[in-house]
Enzyme design. Structure first.
Site, PDB file in Angstrom:
ATOM      1  N   GLU A 103       0.807  -1.212   0.000  1.00  0.00           N
ATOM      2  CA  GLU A 103       0.000   0.000   0.000  1.00  0.00           C
ATOM      3  C   GLU A 103       0.851   1.278   0.000  1.00  0.00           C
ATOM      4  OE1 GLU A 103      -2.886   0.212   3.081  1.00  0.00           O
ATOM      5  OE2 GLU A 103      -4.191   1.496   1.885  1.00  0.00           O
ATOM      6  N   ASP A 104       1.926   1.276   0.761  1.00  0.00           N
ATOM      7  CA  ASP A 104       2.640   2.535   1.000  1.00  0.00           C
ATOM      8  C   ASP A 104       3.992   2.678   0.317  1.00  0.00           C
ATOM      9  OD1 ASP A 104       0.544   3.116   2.640  1.00  0.00           O
ATOM     10  OD2 ASP A 104       1.597   2.648   4.506  1.00  0.00           O
TER      11      ASP A 104
END
Ligand code: MN
Length: 512
Positions: A75-76
Site C-alpha cells: 500500500e505505501d
C-alpha cells in the site's frame, strides 16, 4: 524500535528456515519503508517491527509474522505483489494482500453501516490470520494515536470501538479487546473517561498493593494444601468496560464486584474445582456469584470458574480459575488455535487458514455445478478424522439474554453483531454470510446460481441433511449437485434470501 533479535526471542525454538525467512522480511520491510516516517517523526519501521513483534509474542507462526512485517509495503511503498510473491511466496503474499484489501474497508459512522462493515470486515479477510494481523496493526496505531493530527484521532478511535473491538471480542481475543477499548476510550468519550479515572483513583489509590497482599495470602494457602503447580496474577478492571457497567449501575462503584480480580492458572480441570473449594474455605464467597464457565462455556468459547469473595481484610475480589490452555484461549482466542508449532516453513502453499483448520472433510462440490456421479461417489467415501475446532462451531451461538442482568452477558449481547446474520463455511473454509433462518438452498445460490439450480443434496458438518434444515452459525455446508437436478416449487417454502427465491421462480417459469 524492536530489533530482529527481539522478534526472534519471542518465538519458541524457531528453525533456521523460520529465522531466515523472518529476518529477510524484516530487512525487506526496513528497506522498503526507509524514506517513511510516522507522525511521531520516528522511522516507519517502528510500526512494522512492532506489529511483527506483537504477532511473535502471541505465538503466531512464521509466515504470519513475515506478513505482519510486510503488511504496509504494497500500500505505501513501490513494492508490488509480484515482488512479495517472488521473495516470500504465495502464502505471505496472500496475507499481505488481505491486510491491504481490508484497509479499503472504511468507517461510515452510522450504525447501519457499521453492522455491515463488521461483517464485510470478517468476510473480506477470508483467512483468520489476516484479521489477526489487522487487529494487531490497529493496536499499535492506537498506542501511537497521540501523535496523529487531532481531526483524525476521533475517527480512528471510534472506528476502533465500533469495528475492531467487536471483532476482537467475537474472536475471543480478550486481551487485545481490552487494550483497544482502553486506548480508544479517552478519545471517544473524554469526559466519561475522566470521570471513570477519578472514581478509580479515589476508590483504589493502592489497588495493586491491595491485590499483591491478598495474592500472597492465597498463594500460601494453596501451597499448604498441596497445590504446587499454579500461577497467580491480578488485574484491575478495564476502564471502558467499567464505564459501561457504571452506566448500568447509576454510577455506584460499590455495586461493582469485579473491579479487582485475581487469576489462578492451574494444570487441570480437576485442580480448578479443587482450588475453588480451597478459596471458599479461606474467604467468604458472595451468594450467586459463582459461575461455572468450564461446564458451560460462554458463546465465544471462554472457559473459567468465577467466584467473588470478601477477604479477611474486607476487600471484594473476583477470582477466575482456569487451566493454562483456557488461559491462553481467553487471552488470544482464535489466535491460540493457530499455534506456531503446527506450521513450520515449507514451500507448500496454504491459501486459507480456515481451510487449514478445517481439513478437507469431503471434496468440495460447491464450485462444481456439473460434478459427475463418479466424483460424488468418491467424495462420499473420503475419510475424515480431524475434529472441527471448537471455536468455529461456537463462533456465533446466540447469547442467553435471560441471564442474570448483572452478568457480563448483557455487555456481550450489546456488541453482538451476528444477531441477525449467520456465517457458514464452505468445505475449503470460505465464509458465506446469510440471514438467520437460511437453509442449504440459500447457501447453494449464494455460492453460484448454477450450484443452486442443480442442488441434489446437502451436507452440514459432514452429515446429510434435508434441504429445509436451517443453518447455524459456524456450520460447514457442502452442496451436492447433479446435472439432472432442478429447482422444485417446494424450495420456495424454505428459501430465505431474495436471491435464491428470484432464481428459483425464474427457473420454474422457464420450465413451464
Ligand atoms: Mn500498518
Amino acid at each position: 524500535m524492536h530489533s530482529i533479535q527481539d522478534i526472534l526471542s519471542q518465538i519458541h525454538s524457531p528453525s533456521d528456515a523460520d529465522k531466515a525467512l523472518i529476518k529477510k522480511a524484516y530487512d525487506y520491510a526496513a528497506e522498503a519503508h526507509k524514506d517513511h516516517k510516522r507522525y511521531s517523526g520516528e522511522p516507519y519501521m517502528t510500526h512494522t517491527s512492532s506489529v511483527g513483534y506483537k504477532l511473535a509474542a502471541m505465538g503466531m507462526e512464521p509466515r504470519t509474522i513475515c506478513a505482519g512485517l510486510l503488511h504496509d509495503t504494497i500500500e505505501d511503498t513501490p513494492v508490488t505483489s509480484e515482488d512479495i510473491e517472488r521473495n516470500f511466496g504465495e502464502e505471505v503474499l496472500f496475507l499481505v494482500e488481505g491486510v491491504t484489501k481490508l484497509s479499503s474497508v472504511r468507517y461510515y459512522g452510522t450504525d447501519r453501516h457499521n453492522e455491515s462493515l463488521r461483517k464485510l470486515f470478517v468476510a473480506t479477510s477470508q483467512d483468520i490470520r489476516v484479521l489477526i494481523i489487522k487487529l494487531v496493526d490497529r493496536l499499535h496505531n492506537m498506542e501511537t494515536l497521540g501523535h496523529v493530527p487531532a481531526e483524525k484521532q476521533q475517527r480512528i478511535a471510534r472506528e476502533t470501538l465500533e469495528i475492531y473491538v467487536p471483532v476482537a471480542h467475537r474472536l475471543g481475543m480478550g486481551k487485545l479487546r481490552k487494550e483497544l477499548e482502553d486506548l480508544a476510550f479517552p478519545y471517544v468519550y473524554p469526559e466519561e473517561s475522566k470521570r471513570v479515572a477519578d472514581i478509580l483513583t479515589k476508590r483504589f489509590s493502592k489497588a495493586e498493593e491491595i491485590l499483591e497482599r491478598e495474592r500472597k495470602i492465597l498463594q500460601k494457602r494453596l501451597a499448604e494444601v498441596g497445590l504446587i503447580d499454579f500461577h497467580t496474577s491480578f488485574r484491575v478492571k478495564g476502564r471502558y468496560s467499567l464505564y459501561h457497567k457504571l452506566k448500568r449501575k447509576e454510577w455506584d462503584i460499590d455495586s461493582i464486584y469485579d473491579l479487582l480480580a485475581m487469576r489462578i492458572v492451574v494444570n487441570s480441570v480437576e485442580d480448578c474445582y479443587r482450588s475453588l473449594g480451597i478459596i471458599h474455605e479461606l474467604w467468604r464467597p458472595l451468594p450467586q456469584r459463582v459461575k461455572d464457565y468450564i461446564a458451560f462455556p460462554k458463546p465465544n468459547g471462554y472457559q473459567s470458574l468465577h467466584t467473588t469473595v470478601t477477604t479477611q481484610n474486607g476487600n471484594i475480589l473476583e477470582i477466575q480459575i482456569r487451566t493454562a490452555q483456557m488461559h491462553r484461549e481467553s487471552e488470544f482466542g482464535v489466535a491460540s488455535h493457530i499455534l506456531y508449532k503446527q506450521t513450520t516453513v515449507t514451500d507448500e502453499p496454504k491459501p486459507s487458514m480456515f481451510g487449514a483448520l478445517i481439513p478437507a472433510l469431503f471434496r468440495p462440490f460447491t464450485r462444481r455445478a456439473t460434478a459427475s456421479e463418479d466424483e460424488i461417489e468418491k467424495s462420499v467415501s473420503t475419510p475424515h478424522s480431524q475434529k472441527i475446532p471448537r471455536w468455529i462451531s461456537q463462533i456465533g451461538q446466540t447469547y442467553n439474554e435471560t441471564e442474570n442482568p448483572t452478568s457480563d452477558f448483557v455487555e456481550d449481547a450489546e456488541s453482538d453483531f451476528f444477531s441477525n446474520r449467520i456465517f457458514v463455511f464452505t468445505p475449503i473454509g470460505d465464509v458465506v454470510d446469510l440471514p438467520v433462518g437460511a437453509t442449504s438452498i440459500d447457501f447453494a445460490y449464494a455460492i453460484h446460481s448454477e450450484v443452486g439450480d442443480h442442488t441434489f443434496g446437502a451436507k452440514v458438518n459432514r452429515k446429510l441433511v434435508q434441504l429445509d434444515t436451517e443453518l447455524k452459525n459456524g456450520d460447514i455446508v457442502e452442496i451436492e449437485t447433479r446435472k439432472s437436478a432442478k429447482p422444485s416449487p417446494k424450495w420456495l417454502h424454505f428459501a430465505k434470501t431474495s436471491l435464491a427465491r428470484r432464481r428459483i421462480k425464474s427457473a420454474l417459469e422457464t420450465e413451464n
